[in-house]
Design a protein around this motif. Structure first.
Motif, short mmCIF file in Angstrom:
data_model
loop_
_atom_site.label_atom_id
_atom_site.label_comp_id
_atom_site.label_asym_id
_atom_site.label_seq_id
_atom_site.Cartn_x
_atom_site.Cartn_y
_atom_site.Cartn_z
N LYS A 126 0.81 -1.22 0.09
CA LYS A 126 0.23 0.02 0.10
C LYS A 126 0.83 1.25 0.10
CE LYS A 126 -4.34 0.78 2.06
NZ LYS A 126 -5.35 0.83 1.15
N VAL B 230 0.99 5.73 -0.82
CA VAL B 230 0.27 7.12 -0.77
C VAL B 230 1.26 7.74 -1.63
CG1 VAL B 230 -1.27 6.80 1.32
CG2 VAL B 230 1.04 7.66 1.76
N ALA C 294 -8.18 14.31 -2.83
CA ALA C 294 -7.37 13.96 -1.53
C ALA C 294 -6.26 14.91 -1.58
CB ALA C 294 -6.77 12.48 -1.60
N ILE D 110 -3.74 14.75 1.25
CA ILE D 110 -4.37 14.43 2.34
C ILE D 110 -3.90 12.80 2.81
CG2 ILE D 110 -6.13 14.47 4.02
CD1 ILE D 110 -7.43 16.34 2.04
N ILE D 111 -3.22 12.51 3.49
CA ILE D 111 -2.63 11.01 3.45
C ILE D 111 -3.91 10.20 3.90
CG2 ILE D 111 -1.92 11.40 6.11
CD1 ILE D 111 0.43 9.56 5.23
N ASP D 112 -4.70 10.63 4.65
CA ASP D 112 -5.74 9.68 5.02
C ASP D 112 -6.81 9.55 3.92
OD1 ASP D 112 -4.85 9.14 7.64
OD2 ASP D 112 -5.95 10.72 8.77
N GLU D 113 -6.86 10.62 3.32
CA GLU D 113 -7.80 10.21 2.03
C GLU D 113 -7.27 9.82 0.69
OE1 GLU D 113 -10.77 11.00 2.49
OE2 GLU D 113 -10.64 12.34 4.20
N CYS D 114 -5.85 9.62 0.57
CA CYS D 114 -5.35 9.27 -0.60
C CYS D 114 -5.38 7.50 -0.68
CB CYS D 114 -3.85 9.56 -0.39
SG CYS D 114 -2.98 8.61 -1.81
N THR D 115 -5.89 7.33 -1.98
CA THR D 115 -6.12 5.75 -1.94
C THR D 115 -4.73 5.00 -2.64
OG1 THR D 115 -6.92 5.99 -4.35
CG2 THR D 115 -8.37 6.05 -2.49
N LEU E 116 3.07 2.84 2.76
CA LEU E 116 2.46 3.38 3.78
C LEU E 116 2.96 2.37 5.11
CD1 LEU E 116 0.29 5.23 4.69
CD2 LEU E 116 -1.46 3.56 4.29
N ASP F 185 2.66 0.15 8.09
CA ASP F 185 1.71 -0.63 8.68
C ASP F 185 1.59 -0.14 10.26
OD1 ASP F 185 0.46 -2.57 7.08
OD2 ASP F 185 2.15 -3.81 7.03
N THR F 186 0.50 0.04 10.52
CA THR F 186 0.09 0.39 11.92
C THR F 186 -0.26 -0.82 12.79
OG1 THR F 186 -2.17 0.94 11.37
CG2 THR F 186 -0.72 2.63 11.89
N ASN F 187 -0.68 -1.85 12.10
CA ASN F 187 -0.74 -3.17 12.88
C ASN F 187 0.35 -4.07 12.88
OD1 ASN F 187 -3.35 -2.52 13.68
ND2 ASN F 187 -4.26 -3.13 11.50
N TRP F 188 0.58 -4.78 14.06
CA TRP F 188 1.60 -5.76 14.34
C TRP F 188 1.11 -6.75 13.49
CZ3 TRP F 188 2.50 -4.19 19.88
CH2 TRP F 188 3.53 -3.18 20.04
N LYS F 189 2.06 -7.56 12.96
CA LYS F 189 1.88 -8.67 12.30
C LYS F 189 2.36 -9.82 13.23
CE LYS F 189 -0.29 -7.32 8.64
NZ LYS F 189 0.00 -6.23 7.87
#
Ligand code: SF4
Ligand code: SF4
Ligand code: SF4
Ligand code: SF4
Lengths: 183, 723
Positions: free
Chosen positions: A105, A107, A129, A141-146, A165, A167-171
């Motif tokens: 992903k 941006v 965005a 706008i980073i949150d709106e960019c696809t 981008l 990753d905010t989630n740990w894997k």
């Protein structure tokens, strides 16, 4: 003969009554089924990148509903193809590489001191965005960019980069540690 | 069902319940629980991650090169669920980097690198001596600023739990410590019972429960007697000994064992009037409130068969694991595994520079013989041992199936969210399937999928809104065109001779334009000499030049090296106005003619031409501005001419407008517009090129011309789309 007429009459009367009831019910209690295009569109990633060859996800959804292949969306990747295959009742097939490869992903990021404020990227952005006005610096706008990549090409000074981008989630990917009783 | 009143009575009666499933793994606690808690030697370097708890990290308030003292806050907590972290010892902030985090993935996190100065000087303590008389809000703020988080495992900020919104009947102190090998809470109770009770008193003051129950497993008799000794004169604190079984230390499991109540799906214990705290947290609360020390150290069990001196240590948070292993004498066997946490819920340490954080209770270096690594995963044989052992009555084999299929709906239907990740199912599975790993992965995937869904819905909404807007604009434009066309038609009908007039006007305008071309060239020769040297000295100018250069490179690419663009390029390179005028016009016109059939490519070229024109206008503006001192002089020489020029420019703009109108008309009448429309872009562009290095007034006009050019390009595009 008379009995036969009575029987026939009764049947006809019943038919008319039930027909009327059913007809009324079908109008009155109509279930609003999700149209197929909507369902397909819901599965698509909504990146609006056009890599599938259509100007956005909705048009591609319409094309799929009309029988186009389901493996043309690189941002969705294998996961989306699988879901589409389930929905359409067809076999999942590998992503058609003619339309691009699955990627991490990303941006868009504008190197702001190089931007000349031409507003071309704004016109290219499918989800609005990008912020800016004529002759002033633009920003994403980073949150709106696809991450659709569409603003990169029109920029006359090449000051837009696609950055991965975080990753905010740990894997989790390590293996479990079992306690085995050896006694 | 138990009525609210009887909860406390039941608790006092000492009745215990059982949980479904559970296992009895070998405990191996005696390795480390016999010696008192030692203090780990100072490490030379500490790695303090700014996020060590659930919730948001705080904002950094130190920078590289700062000197800090032990206990000094390094971050400022944000609003909401957030905690600060503190410097574990005194020293120098060497760096702020992304360092491997104390998490199974080892995902790098922002970390403060603190070089110890060996002095270990602490900041002044901030105790609250008369805490009994303080309002809750003050104590809660204090717990937050001291960075107190649950030390049991998850690291939930304590100040939230100590501030329940509902009435609390029962406070449970969790000292079960059911995982094998770990003894940190055990030894803490043995040696610090008095301090723990002080911490519980503070909690009692804050949450005001009717009863406090300290739950300890029956495999810790020394700890039980130590605690019982200090609570003799506390009427409202009781010790409850629970039978040893894994995982009775889970929050919801322990509540079930003690009260028989099940915490409903998706609610927290506070909803049924219960709050639970870890025993280590009680000690930290005592330290924070009564001694006024921030949470900068904790007890860590360093144990396992490969450790020659297994023991519990007071470790400063941020100490790298390697230092602790060296201190305790690690004798690694081949492929030595290192585990952070216990053998059931812990994870493999992938980097020995991983720091100890608030939730680290154990570092384990087991031998391969006693704690073998997992064998090869076999197929599920549907023995249902996992379902029998699951403490929350889930169906692990079904969940495994859905996890593998990534069927998120089914996973939620089978209550994956209730899985406490205890690892019991993995432990009992004869096929050696690492079930809990699948669930952990799936949980993250579900979370990710939900976030993605929210984002894609938003994108869809925005996309549709944009489509709508574009459509609306288009309609409005069409409407306007129609109206004006109609008006003109009427006017035409009224006066038939108007057409002739227009033709005459056009002819006149053209003649004037030719004239103008001659004069501007002369003027430019004069002014450009004055301007160009200054241009080169300015900094901004360089940047603009760079931008133009980039634009050009791009354009070249776009034009696919077609011949027509080459003269174009040379034109922009040298800034001789006369040349520009002549060549520029020719070139563009030529281009239009040669590329006529390929309208897509042409549209692009037109756009590029417009962009260059704009870039030039900008360059010109910037070139003129720094030369303010020369302006007067320049104006004197060019004044009479420029006045004339202004007029001519106006005429030129008028021509452009007229042409645009004419073009519009022709477009509306005949659909095939490629030819005329592309020609129409020529005059403004060339006009603009001839205006290089003019006075500020003219720049404005240039801009107008450029705007017209842009508008036309757009219109052309729109018409192209319409067709
Ligand atoms: S390829 Fe791009 S535009 Fe097409 S469906 Fe996928 S995300 Fe949407
Ligand atoms: S296209 Fe490039 S130069 Fe133009 S406004 Fe966007 S970022 Fe700035
Ligand atoms: S890890 Fe989850 S599914 Fe497995 S036994 Fe524990 S609670 Fe049940
Ligand atoms: S314990 Fe393992 S083999 Fe048995 S049913 Fe569960 S997953 Fe299958």
């Amino acid at each position: 003969m008379y009995t036969l007429l009575i029987a026939l009459g009764a049947l006809v009367a019943l038919t008319i009554i039930f027909g009327a009831v059913l007809g009324f019910a079908s109008v009155k209690f109509k279930v609003e089924a999700d149209p197929l295009v909507e369902q397909i569109d819901n599965l698509l990633p909504q990146t609006q990148c056009g890599q599938c060859g259509y100007p956005g996800c909705k048009p591609y959804a319409e094309a799929i509903a009309n029988g186009d292949d389901i493996n043309k969306c690189p941002p969705g990747g294998e996961a989306t193809i699988k879901q589409l295959a389930d929905l359409m009742g067809v076999d999942a097939k590998p992503l058609d590489s003619a339309h691009g490869e699955e990627d991490v992903k990303k941006v868009a990021f504008i190197r702001e001191d190089e931007c000349i404020g031409c507003t071309k990227c704004i016109q290219a952005c499918p989800v609005d965005a990008i912020m800016g006005a004529s002759k002033v610096m633009h920003t994403v706008i980073i949150d709106e960019c696809t991450g659709c990549d569409l603003c990169v090409e029109p920029c006359p000074v090449d000051c837009i980069d696609m950055v991965p981008l975080n990753d905010t989630n740990w894997k989790w990917d390590t293996l479990a540690i079992p306690v085995k009783n050896v006694n | 069902m138990h009525s609210e009143l009887s909860l406390i009575e039941q608790m006092r009666s000492g009745k215990l319940w059982d949980i479904p499933g559970g296992i009895h793994p070998p405990e191996r606690k005696s390795l480390s629980n016999t010696s008192p808690i030692d203090i780990a030697p100072l490490s030379p370097i500490y790695y303090v991650p700014i996020k060590q708890h659930i919730g948001n990290e705080g904002d950094l308030i130190v920078s590289v090169g700062d000197r800090v003292l032990a206990g000094q806050p390094l971050t400022n907590p944000k609003e909401g669920l957030s905690l600060p972290v503190h410097a574990p010892t005194s020293g120098l902030i060497k760096d702020i980097i992304l360092h491997v985090s104390a998490h199974p993935s080892g995902k790098p996190e922002t970390t403060v690198v603190l070089e110890s100065d060996g002095e270990n000087i602490a900041i002044a303590n901030q105790p609250i001596p008369d805490w009994q008389n303080k309002p809750n809000s003050e104590l809660i703020a204090h717990l937050k600023s001291m960075g107190i988080a649950g030390l049991g495992g998850a690291g939930f900020p304590t100040y939230i739990k100590a501030n329940p919104t509902k009435n609390v009947e029962l406070l449970i102190i969790n000292a079960v410590e059911c995982e094998p090998y770990i003894t940190a809470d055990d030894v803490l109770m043995r040696h610090y019972a008095q301090e723990i009770i002080q911490g519980i008193e503070v909690l009692q003051h804050m949450v005001k429960p009717e009863l406090v129950v300290i739950a300890i497993e029956d495999n810790k008799p020394e700890a039980i007697s130590a605690i019982e000794k200090v609570i003799v004169d506390h009427k409202h604190i009781e010790v409850r000994v629970v039978p040893t079984k894994y995982p009775s230390g889970g929050e919801k499991q322990l509540i079930q064992i003690l009260t028989g109540l099940e915490v409903p799906n998706q609610s927290i214990p506070a909803d049924i009037g219960i709050v639970m705290q870890n025993i280590g947290t009680c000690f930290a609360i005592k330290k924070a409130v009564i001694d006024g020390e921030a949470l900068i150290e904790r007890v860590v069990t360093i144990t396992g068969e490969s450790i020659s001196r297994p023991q519990n240590l007071w470790v400063k948070l941020g100490a790298p694991i390697s230092d602790l292993l060296t201190h305790c004498g690690l004798v690694p066997e081949q492929d030595q595994r290192l585990i952070m946490g216990g053998p059931m819920m812990g994870f493999n340490i992938m980097d020995i520079m991983m720091p100890v954080v608030k939730s680290t209770n154990c570092i384990l270096a087991p031998s391969e013989y006693l704690l073998p690594s997992r064998g090869v995963e076999q197929a599920c044989i549907r023995c249902s041992l996992c379902a029998d052992a699951c403490p929350v009555n889930l169906l692990p084999q079904q969940l495994l199936w859905f996890s593998k299929a990534k069927d998120h709906d089914k996973l939620e239907e089978y209550n994956l969210a209730d899985c406490i990740e205890c690892g019991v199912c993995s432990y009992v599975c004869p096929s050696q399937i690492p079930l809990v790993q699948y669930y952990r992965t799936s949980k993250v995937e579900i979370k990710q999928a939900k976030e993605d869904k929210i984002k894609s819905d938003k994108a869809k909404e925005r996309f549709e809104a944009r489509q709508e807007r574009l459509e609306r604009d288009k309609q409005a434009r069409l409407q306007r065109h129609k109206e004006s066309a109609e008006k003109r038609k009427k006017a035409l009908e009224k006066d038939n001779s108007a057409k002739d007039k227009i033709a005459a006007a056009l002819a006149r305008a053209k003649a004037k334009k030719n004239e103008l071309a001659g004069t501007t060239a002369e003027v430019e020769n004069k002014t450009s000499e004055a301007n160009i040297p200054e241009v080169k000295t300015t900094d901004t100018q360089d940047r603009v030049a760079a931008a133009i250069a980039r634009a050009k490179a791009k354009k070249q690419q776009a034009a696919l090296n077609s011949d027509e663009t080459k003269p174009d390029k040379t034109r922009t390179d040298d800034t001789k106005p006369k040349d520009i005028k002549a060549k520029g016009t020719e070139v563009v016109e030529e281009k239009v003619q040669t590329t006529e059939p390929v309208s897509a490519e042409q549209a692009k070229k037109d756009k590029v031409a417009a962009a260059i024109a704009r870039a030039k206008a900008k360059k010109l503006k910037e070139a003129v501005e720094p030369a303010v001192s020369n302006v007067e002089e320049k104006e004197q020489t060019s004044d009479p001419v420029s006045a004339e020029q202004v007029k001519k420019d106006k005429v030129a703009a008028a021509i452009a407008r007229a042409k645009a109108k004419k073009l519009k008309e022709t477009n509306e009448t005949e659909p095939k517009t490629d030819n005329t429309s592309s020609e129409s872009i020529v005059p403004p562009v060339s006009e603009q090129m001839s205006t290089d290095s003019k006075t500020p007034e003219q720049i404005k006009k240039d801009k107008v011309a450029a705007a017209i050019a842009r508008a036309k390009a757009k219109k052309q595009k729109d018409q192209g789309e319409q067709k």
